[in-house]
Write an enzyme that holds these catalytic residues in place. Structure first.
Site, PDB file in Angstrom:
ATOM      1  N   ASP A 622       0.854  -1.186   0.000  1.00 19.25           N
ATOM      2  CA  ASP A 622       0.000   0.000   0.000  1.00 19.25           C
ATOM      3  C   ASP A 622       0.896   1.243   0.000  1.00 19.25           C
ATOM      4  O   ASP A 622       2.125   1.163   0.130  1.00 19.25           O
ATOM      5  CB  ASP A 622      -0.875  -0.046   1.260  1.00 19.25           C
ATOM      6  N   GLU A 625       2.438   5.171  -4.080  1.00 21.53           N
ATOM      7  CA  GLU A 625       2.330   6.088  -5.223  1.00 21.53           C
ATOM      8  C   GLU A 625       3.592   6.948  -5.426  1.00 21.53           C
ATOM      9  O   GLU A 625       3.794   7.367  -6.561  1.00 21.53           O
ATOM     10  CB  GLU A 625       1.114   7.013  -5.048  1.00 21.53           C
TER      11      GLU A 625
END
Length: 1042
Positions: A622, A625
């Site tokens: 997770d 980005e």
């Protein structure tokens, strides 16, 4: 002087613009300028200072003219300060020949106009600015000096060769700007706050449009027909030379002699056109003089081809000394698929290419929340990976600059722009697309299909086929943030089992971590090792979350992931060559550089060390980005680095590249973060894949990642992020999973019942019915929301959810076979209806239904309080899953009953679906007997196949350790054909055949030469044969007579 710097950075403006002003426009602009000067002179002569202050400071007529003039603002000249601009104005007057200077560099026209605006604003500022300087005895003198300066600047513009040229070419320019229909205007000023002056300085046409507004862009601004647009004769590149390097390779030299309005132009380009296969074309445009960033993706090797007669495409490029133009045409239909238009620009940090599209039926361009088929009504998509919950009009977690298009004649093609820089794609109703990126090269791949399924197969052949998932990963996954102890986690899993709810994988969010640090177990969490061992003893599996951020505040020697990373110099650096420090869950953190060749070794060490104590089965990665709780770093980002302040910025969320992520100027092994930001999730997925191979030898890695890029599906899957517990989010999840299947990531799903905010039972009941048919099926919710696992609600919800998942588990052999076909052939698993029915244009916009493979239609209820659904079925034979009865042979739109405990499923005629008796885990269900459902259409022919292996071994197919069985039914006979029988560790017994569409009662049924009992329903026209056992690795024949 400061102007020298300005001139160096903007030496790309030295060309004569083709303007879009009509004679009336020019006259009015000049008149306005003269009125400003003359009007102020008259005012000062005939009014007192007090009258001057009270009246002129309230004037608004200037900003309300129809020419788009606005007060100066910080973004007018992008990276230049007001001091830079003021100095440039002064240097205009220092020039010996101002008119020639204005002609050679129209940027000064824009500068002078801006100065006039500034000076006019000074005269109007007293009412709004307490520091207004025009006070006292000298107010008239000061004002007269300003007005004189305005008048001088106006005169400079009017007397310049620039204006003379504008007047001389007025009629020609008008024709060049007379672009109709208006939807064929291409935006020359994508930055906000375009004005007539700034447009003219770019050599472009200015004029308001009659067209209506379009959609909101990714920056949240409503788009429409541009006011500032390119004229037909906009100067650009010309073809200097073209050579056929081989029958399948062309090299074209392009050159431009007039610079653009962005700095650091690339004057000469090489365009390489490679006919890689009859269906795949590559067009790469790059700088031959200087190496530029290119995506370091492994791709099929291009081998020169001697014979290209079977190409599905043709490429046309003009001859020498002709303006650049590129056309790619489908040979079979003579349809132009790419037909360039607008302005082709290639500078260091702004690359743009526009072309007309052959239709409006366009899909892909992810990751964005939108309808499945995008609108071409001025729609913008921004690509810059961002920790952003799914919403419209913003950049989200992943970047997939790939689209699939259905052409008007039902052929299909796809286009990938392989570029990892921040970019945007703008669709307009011509129809056309404009690609803008702020770095790298233009590296296009085209895939000619001709079917949409062919396009996806050809695309994944290039970027990498999807990984083969372990069989257990197809089961139900249970997760939430808030399982705070090992015992509570185990209690949830046990509660599901006791309720008869199928489940294969239990997850933990960050609750297990010590201080939210990766690769640690909190003493408060308890016995994580014991939890996992118990789950394994029950035939279940375990996964946990891992974030990329490594805590950086621990005492040396106390936290191995940080110490090891420092010793290996593995972290991303700031511009000062020290580790860039951000802030996420554990506090100050540093981030592994997954472009570093040593990153795999580093990550593998951490994964193996943790796996030695906790035998987890897969990893959930997770925040990759990269997500950051501060903008850039804890110490900020460079204020001078050009990567932080590009001359053009796509409409990224937050208005800067560093917004809630790390500095774009960050230093990584392969390049700056500016170039590789969008690759971070893919890099981490690759490293995690290799680490799991090492930590669990011989076992298939299973990875779910939030951030993605083309090629992600080769190593892992994706979930669609932090969705809301809303019906709308449930509906939109269908488009998400279908788009990601087209992106080559079939292992995809959304958080069932919603992650953010508290769900409710009615929504959750419908969402579990839908989620049972996500390829990746997981329930997950936020820390402060109530439990939403199937046992947390009423018996009614539990029963309907159990029923839906027992159906899923019975279909797992079919689903597994679909994943095999994706892994080997690049087929989709969950697929849009149009992909199976490309000749049916009504299906192109269907986004509330989807299919598993070619044979199963899913039509969920997606709205509150509904008890029926309107479902569209293309022309074919369709059967109800619930009772096997034929629904239609012709298709159409049907109002299907949808009580709260029911989801509509339909078999498609012509297919044979392999199934298996379900159980509460795949460990148990794999031991059960198989059955076949034969959906017999009117033409009395059906087919199907089954892929089977041990479900967990790496490279089972490549090693031949698998079984592949094909099934055929014609008229009254069903047969199997054993293609491969390389896996014999399981018996594989067939014990049930159900034949749909048997219109007459059979008299006898014979299985492998033995007459067998059966039952038949005349109302449903279904035959059930269950009283037999047959080994599936031996040829099988069943006949029935009438």
């Amino acid at each position: 002087m400061k102007y020298k710097k300005l001139q160096e950075e903007h030496d790309d403006h030295e060309r004569m613009p083709a303007t879009g002003f009509s004679l009336r426009d020019r006259a009015e602009i000049c008149l306005v300028l003269l009125i400003v000067a003359g009007g102020f002179i008259l005012t000062l002569h005939f009014t007192s200072p007090s009258f001057f202050h009270s009246h002129l400071t309230n004037s608004t007529w200037w900003t309300n003219t129809g020419f788009g003039w606005t007060k100066p603002h910080a973004s007018t000249f992008d990276q230049f300060s007001q001091d830079d601009l003021d100095t440039s104005f002064d240097n205009v007057h220092e020039s010996e020949d101002e008119g020639d200077l204005l002609e050679s560099n129209p940027y000064h026209v824009q500068s002078l106009v801006a100065k006039i605006q500034n000076e006019r604003n000074i005269l109007f500022m007293e009412g709004n600015n307490p520091d207004f300087k025009l006070t006292g005895k000298d107010v008239g003198v000061e004002a007269e000096n300003i007005v004189a300066d305005i008048q001088e600047n106006v005169e400079t513009i009017l007397q310049s060769n620039f204006m003379k040229t504008m007047e001389k070419d007025a009629s020609t320019s008008t024709k060049q700007c007379d672009i109709l229909p208006e939807n064929q205007r291409f935006d020359c000023h994508p930055e906000q706050s375009a004005s007539a002056a700034s447009c003219a300085a770019r050599g472009c046409c200015w004029g308001k449009a009659d067209g209506s507004h379009g959609n909101s862009s990714s920056s949240g601004v409503t788009m429409s027909v541009p006011y500032c647009y390119y004229p037909r004769n906009y100067d650009g590149y010309k073809v200097i030379d073209q050579n056929m390097e081989s029958p399948s390779e062309m090299k074209v030299t392009l050159k431009r002699t007039t610079p653009t309005y962005y700095p650091r132009n690339v004057g000469e380009l090489t365009m390489e056109i490679n006919y890689e296969t009859p269906y795949r074309l590559r067009i790469k445009i790059s700088d031959p003089a200087e190496a530029r960033w290119e995506v370091p993706m492994s791709r099929p090797k291009s081998v020169p081809r001697e014979n290209t007669d079977n190409n599905m495409y043709s490429v046309q490029v003009p001859g020498e000394n002709q303006p650049f133009h590129l056309t790619v045409t489908r040979k079979s239909s003579n349809t132009p698929l790419i037909n360039t238009t607008g302005a082709f620009i290639f500078t260091d940090q702004f690359l743009q290419l526009s072309y007309f599209l052959p239709s409006t039926f366009i899909y892909g361009l992810g990751e964005h929340r939108d309808t499945l088929m995008h609108s071409v009504n001025w729609t913008s998509f921004v690509f810059w990976n961002k920790d952003q919950p799914p919403n419209e009009n913003t950049n989200l977690y992943g970047s997939h600059p790939f689209y699939l298009m259905m052409e008007n004649d039902t052929n299909s093609h796809g286009v990938l722009l392989l570029n990892s820089n921040a970019m945007e794609a703008v669709l307009q109703p011509s129809p056309a697309i404009t690609w803008r990126t702020i770095g790298g090269v233009l590296d296009f791949y085209m895939f000619l299909g001709p079917s949409p399924a062919d396009v996806v197969s050809q695309y994944t052949e290039m970027i990498g086929r999807s990984f083969m998932p372990p069989y257990w990963s197809l089961g139900y996954h249970q997760c939430r943030w808030g399982y705070t102890t090992a015992q509570r986690t185990l209690d949830i899993a046990n509660r599901l089992t006791q309720a008869g709810m199928p489940q294969d994988i239990q997850w933990n969010d960050a609750d297990y971590m010590d201080g939210l640090k990766d690769f640690t177990t909190s003493p408060k969490f308890g016995d994580q090792k014991g939890l996992v061992d118990t789950l394994h003893s029950q035939g279940k599996h375990y996964m946990m979350i891992v974030d990329p951020g490594i805590s950086s505040t621990q005492t040396p020697g106390s936290y191995h992931p940080y110490d090891l990373g420092l010793s290996m110099n593995i972290f991303i650096n700031n511009t000062d060559d020290k580790p860039l420090v951000g802030r996420v869950w554990p506090g100050p953190t540093v981030f592994p550089d997954f472009t570093n060749p040593q990153a795999v070794e580093y990550w593998t060490t951490l994964v193996k060390t943790f796996q030695d104590s906790v035998k987890f089965d897969g990893m959930w990665i997770d925040m990759n980005e990269i997500s950051n709780f501060v903008d850039g770093s804890t110490t900020g980002c460079s204020s001078t680095d050009r990567y932080e302040h590009p001359p053009y910025l796509p409409g990224v969320k937050g208005g800067s590249l560093k917004y809630t992520t790390i500095c774009a100027s960050g230093k990584q092994y392969l390049s700056r973060t500016y170039n590789v930001h969008n690759l971070y999730g893919l890099g981490e997925t690759y490293a995690t894949y290799q680490a799991l191979l090492a930590a669990r030898p011989g076992k298939r890695p299973f990875i779910i990642s939030r951030s993605t890029f083309p090629g992600q599906g080769h190593y892992g899957g994706h979930w669609t992020g932090d969705n809301d517990a809303k019906y709308y989010d449930m509906y939109k999840s269908i488009s998400d999973i279908l788009s990601f299947n087209m992106f080559g990531i079939p292992m995809v799903g959304s958080d069932i019942c919603g992650f953010r905010h508290a769900t409710n039972e009615a929504l959750c009941q419908r969402w579990y019915q839908l989620g049972a048919f996500y390829p990746f099926s997981r329930s997950h919710n936020d820390q402060k929301t109530p439990d939403q696992d199937p046992t947390a609600f009423s018996e009614s919800l539990l029963n309907s959810t159990r029923s839906a998942y027992l159906i899923r588990y019975s279909l797992l052999p079919y689903l597994y076979t679909l994943f095999f076909k994706s892994h080997i052939m690049g087929q989709t698993v969950a697929r849009p209806v149009f992909m199976e029915f490309p000749d049916d244009k009504f299906s192109y916009s269907v986004d509330k239904q989807f299919m598993w493979g070619p044979a199963l239609m899913i039509s969920p209820a997606l709205e509150q309080n509904v008890t029926s659904v309107m479902a569209y079925f293309p022309r074919s034979t369709w059967f109800y899953f619930s009772n096997g009865r034929r629904m239609t042979d012709t298709g159409g739109t049907f109002n299907l009953p949808a009580p709260m405990n029911f989801i509509n499923l339909n078999f498609r005629g012509g297919y044979i679906i392999p199934m298996q008796e379900p159980a509460l885990t795949t460990t148990q269900s794999r031991k059960n007997n198989f059955w076949l459902v034969v959906a017999m259409p009117r033409n009395q022919f059906a087919k199907g196949e089954l892929y089977w292996d041990d479900g967990d071994s790496v490279d089972a197919y490549e090693k031949g350790q698998y079984n592949l069985i094909q099934f055929f039914a014609r008229n009254n006979t069903l047969k199997s054909s054993i293609v491969t029988a390389g896996y014999t560790d399981e018996p594989m017994i067939l014990g049930n055949v159900t034949v749909l569409g048997v219109t007459s009662p059979p008299k006898t049924v014979i299985v492998n030469g033995i007459q067998t009992q059966f039952t038949y329903s005349s109302f449903q026209e279904v035959m059930y044969v269950t009283e037999f056992r047959a080994k599936m690795l031996l040829p099988f024949t069943m006949t029935w007579t009438f």
